[in-house]
Design a protein around this motif. Structure first.
Motif, PDB file in Angstrom:
ATOM      1  N   GLN A   1       0.829  -1.209   0.000  1.00 31.60           N
ATOM      2  CA  GLN A   1       0.000   0.000   0.000  1.00 31.60           C
ATOM      3  C   GLN A   1       0.864   1.261   0.000  1.00 31.60           C
ATOM      4  OE1 GLN A   1      -3.341   0.243  -0.313  1.00 31.60           O
ATOM      5  NE2 GLN A   1      -3.277  -1.958  -0.655  1.00 31.60           N
ATOM      6  N   GLY A   2       1.954   1.254   0.759  1.00 30.57           N
ATOM      7  CA  GLY A   2       2.853   2.403   0.770  1.00 30.57           C
ATOM      8  C   GLY A   2       3.496   2.640  -0.578  1.00 30.57           C
ATOM      9  N   GLN A   3       3.890   1.574  -1.244  1.00 29.83           N
ATOM     10  CA  GLN A   3       4.486   1.694  -2.570  1.00 29.83           C
ATOM     11  C   GLN A   3       3.484   2.275  -3.556  1.00 29.83           C
ATOM     12  OE1 GLN A   3       6.082  -1.966  -4.048  1.00 29.83           O
ATOM     13  NE2 GLN A   3       6.046  -1.276  -6.156  1.00 29.83           N
ATOM     14  N   ASN A   4       2.248   1.809  -3.517  1.00 37.21           N
ATOM     15  CA  ASN A   4       1.229   2.341  -4.417  1.00 37.21           C
ATOM     16  C   ASN A   4       0.942   3.806  -4.119  1.00 37.21           C
ATOM     17  OD1 ASN A   4       0.936  -0.041  -5.801  1.00 37.21           O
ATOM     18  ND2 ASN A   4      -0.757  -0.753  -4.540  1.00 37.21           N
ATOM     19  N   ALA A   5       0.944   4.178  -2.844  1.00 45.34           N
ATOM     20  CA  ALA A   5       0.683   5.574  -2.483  1.00 45.34           C
ATOM     21  C   ALA A   5       1.807   6.482  -2.972  1.00 45.34           C
ATOM     22  CB  ALA A   5       0.511   5.700  -0.971  1.00 45.34           C
ATOM     23  N   LEU A   6       3.042   6.051  -2.809  1.00 47.95           N
ATOM     24  CA  LEU A   6       4.165   6.882  -3.238  1.00 47.95           C
ATOM     25  C   LEU A   6       4.286   6.915  -4.760  1.00 47.95           C
ATOM     26  CD1 LEU A   6       6.852   5.952  -0.586  1.00 47.95           C
ATOM     27  CD2 LEU A   6       5.581   8.074  -0.791  1.00 47.95           C
ATOM     28  N   ALA A   7       3.929   5.843  -5.435  1.00 52.27           N
ATOM     29  CA  ALA A   7       4.022   5.822  -6.897  1.00 52.27           C
ATOM     30  C   ALA A   7       3.005   6.741  -7.535  1.00 52.27           C
ATOM     31  CB  ALA A   7       3.841   4.400  -7.412  1.00 52.27           C
ATOM     32  N   SER A   8       1.938   7.082  -6.832  1.00 49.94           N
ATOM     33  CA  SER A   8       0.911   7.944  -7.409  1.00 49.94           C
ATOM     34  C   SER A   8       1.075   9.402  -7.005  1.00 49.94           C
ATOM     35  CB  SER A   8      -0.474   7.437  -7.016  1.00 49.94           C
ATOM     36  OG  SER A   8      -0.633   7.511  -5.617  1.00 49.94           O
ATOM     37  N   THR A   9       2.182   9.764  -6.352  1.00 50.88           N
ATOM     38  CA  THR A   9       2.409  11.164  -6.008  1.00 50.88           C
ATOM     39  C   THR A   9       2.798  11.949  -7.248  1.00 50.88           C
ATOM     40  OG1 THR A   9       4.712  10.748  -5.452  1.00 50.88           O
ATOM     41  CG2 THR A   9       3.121  10.623  -3.643  1.00 50.88           C
ATOM     42  N   GLU A  10       2.705  13.253  -7.151  1.00 52.08           N
ATOM     43  CA  GLU A  10       2.990  14.126  -8.298  1.00 52.08           C
ATOM     44  C   GLU A  10       4.417  13.943  -8.809  1.00 52.08           C
ATOM     45  OE1 GLU A  10       1.839  16.430 -11.229  1.00 52.08           O
ATOM     46  OE2 GLU A  10       0.513  15.979  -9.551  1.00 52.08           O
ATOM     47  N   GLU A  11       5.357  13.725  -7.909  1.00 50.43           N
ATOM     48  CA  GLU A  11       6.761  13.614  -8.298  1.00 50.43           C
ATOM     49  C   GLU A  11       7.026  12.403  -9.190  1.00 50.43           C
ATOM     50  OE1 GLU A  11      11.148  13.326  -6.160  1.00 50.43           O
ATOM     51  OE2 GLU A  11       9.334  13.475  -4.951  1.00 50.43           O
TER      52      GLU A  11
ATOM     53  N   ALA B   1       2.438   4.576 -14.863  1.00 49.09           N
ATOM     54  CA  ALA B   1       2.522   5.795 -15.665  1.00 49.09           C
ATOM     55  C   ALA B   1       1.864   5.572 -17.017  1.00 49.09           C
ATOM     56  CB  ALA B   1       3.977   6.216 -15.849  1.00 49.09           C
ATOM     57  N   LYS B   2       1.245   6.616 -17.488  1.00 47.38           N
ATOM     58  CA  LYS B   2       0.647   6.531 -18.822  1.00 47.38           C
ATOM     59  C   LYS B   2       1.762   6.575 -19.848  1.00 47.38           C
ATOM     60  CE  LYS B   2      -3.825   8.470 -17.677  1.00 47.38           C
ATOM     61  NZ  LYS B   2      -3.761   8.268 -16.305  1.00 47.38           N
ATOM     62  N   PRO B   3       1.729   5.692 -20.846  1.00 49.22           N
ATOM     63  CA  PRO B   3       2.797   5.702 -21.835  1.00 49.22           C
ATOM     64  C   PRO B   3       2.755   6.997 -22.657  1.00 49.22           C
ATOM     65  CG  PRO B   3       1.089   4.169 -22.470  1.00 49.22           C
ATOM     66  CD  PRO B   3       0.740   4.667 -21.099  1.00 49.22           C
ATOM     67  N   SER B   4       3.922   7.547 -22.892  1.00 52.88           N
ATOM     68  CA  SER B   4       3.985   8.755 -23.707  1.00 52.88           C
ATOM     69  C   SER B   4       3.779   8.374 -25.172  1.00 52.88           C
ATOM     70  CB  SER B   4       5.325   9.449 -23.506  1.00 52.88           C
ATOM     71  OG  SER B   4       6.363   8.570 -23.883  1.00 52.88           O
ATOM     72  N   LYS B   5       3.292   9.321 -25.917  1.00 49.15           N
ATOM     73  CA  LYS B   5       3.032   9.057 -27.339  1.00 49.15           C
ATOM     74  C   LYS B   5       4.373   8.939 -28.063  1.00 49.15           C
ATOM     75  CE  LYS B   5      -1.347  11.419 -27.315  1.00 49.15           C
ATOM     76  NZ  LYS B   5      -2.137  12.537 -27.778  1.00 49.15           N
TER      77      LYS B   5
END
Length: 64
Positions: A36-46, A56-60
């Motif tokens: 849960q901590g990993q998922n929370a930190l992975a979704s931060t703005e940074e 992450a959404k793949p870039s075009k």
């Protein structure tokens, strides 16, 4: 021939699972907390757009 998990059904000469139960449960709780901590930190703005982030959404791709 017994299956590979037959060792878990056999009679042990001493109690094994009963004294190990708190450690197994605590290990599961720690695993869940880290997940849960990993998922929370992975979704931060940074880290939201970091290419190493699996969410992450793949870039075009650059067009030719």
């Amino acid at each position: 021939m017994p299956g590979p998990f037959a060792v878990f059904r056999r009679k042990w000469p001493a109690p094994v699972w009963e004294p190990m139960a708190p450690f197994i449960i605590a290990g599961g709780i720690v695993y869940w907390g880290v997940w849960q901590g990993q998922n929370a930190l992975a979704s931060t703005e940074e880290f939201r757009n970091d290419p190493r982030n699996p969410n992450a959404k793949p870039s075009k791709p650059a067009s030719h």
